[in-house]
Write an enzyme that holds these catalytic residues in place. Sequence first.
Site, PDB file in Angstrom:
ATOM      1  CB  ILE A  32      -3.518  -1.063  -0.861  1.00 49.45           C
ATOM      2  CG1 ILE A  32      -3.519  -2.511  -1.362  1.00 49.45           C
ATOM      3  CG2 ILE A  32      -3.626  -1.039   0.669  1.00 49.45           C
ATOM      4  CD1 ILE A  32      -2.274  -3.288  -0.978  1.00 49.45           C
ATOM      5  CE1 TYR A 181       7.060  -2.647  -4.956  1.00 49.16           C
ATOM      6  CE2 TYR A 181       7.033  -4.989  -4.425  1.00 49.16           C
ATOM      7  CZ  TYR A 181       6.469  -3.724  -4.324  1.00 49.16           C
ATOM      8  OH  TYR A 181       5.335  -3.540  -3.579  1.00 49.16           O
ATOM      9  CE  LYS A 185       6.524  -1.642  -0.110  1.00 52.71           C
ATOM     10  NZ  LYS A 185       5.835  -0.327   0.003  1.00 52.71           N
TER      11      LYS A 185
END
Length: 321
Positions: A32, A181, A185
């Site tokens: 991204i 993970y 975030k």
Amino acid sequence: MPSTPRDPRWNVHRLPRAGGKNVLVTGGNAGIGYFVAEQLAGTGATVVLGSRNRAKAEDAIASIGARVPGAKVRHVPLDLADHASLKASVDALGLDRLDAVVHNAGVALDHPPRRETTDGHELMFATNHLGHFALTHHLAPLLTATPGSRIVTTGSFAAKTERLDLDDLQSMRDYQPKRAYARSKLAQMLFALELDRRLRAAGSATLSVLVHPGGALDSLTPSRPPVHVRTTGERLRGLPLGLVVQGKDAAAWSAVRAVLDPGVRGGQMWSPRAFGLRGAPRIEPLWNHLADTTTAARLWAAGCELTGIELSFTDRTDTVR
């Protein structure tokens, strides 16, 4: 006339010109982040790719240059897992102003064992959250020197159902990679919102904006050789999924709008329009646990303790402890 957050004239394919602006994109060499960089380069902005891997960054610069004639893109070495190196990376920018930083880079591990950085921090938490926390500290002089600068932080849909364990931020007790993970975030998302509150309290003109890309798949992402090559078979297999998710080029739209749109405000969360998974960017109401200011403040204090940094936009005499 400046656009507003609901302005229907905002067109992801016809972005406003941004010549003269400087933007740092962490992890801008792939995924991204690459498309954030490519799209911003198309506006005339100077884009700096923050990346550990020089060869991959050079491939990304060449790919962007082939698609954007006259693109102003360069690389700065950046290793978010090595917090002691970040000041040197910021010095290497060679800038006297920074209009925006896109905190995009991230590490996602799929399998045990648990891994640590040289500082002894769990790798995903150290890179995805603590690294960006420390980087923001070192970028603060450049950002405060630039009226209306923006700190754009990329979260994840994976964090929507997670909760932080403030007593085990490093996943020492029960390490599960996917959960670690998602929590890293979530920490980044809480950081972005707490940062906005602190910027507003300090009377700063710098904005902190939160984005998340929705669902992004390689099979729906256009080829950008040698950065990314999609085969015909992958494209065909991914077509049905295009009804609910999107490619990484479209997943970049929320961050790009957060950088460019004058109608964007600090403390907002921008995400894909269709269920937060695909489509043009729009403001999404904050998830309930993102509005937890107590947890965010405690996380901030933990970030200061773990990095040895007192992050402040009011007194630039702050130092690494």
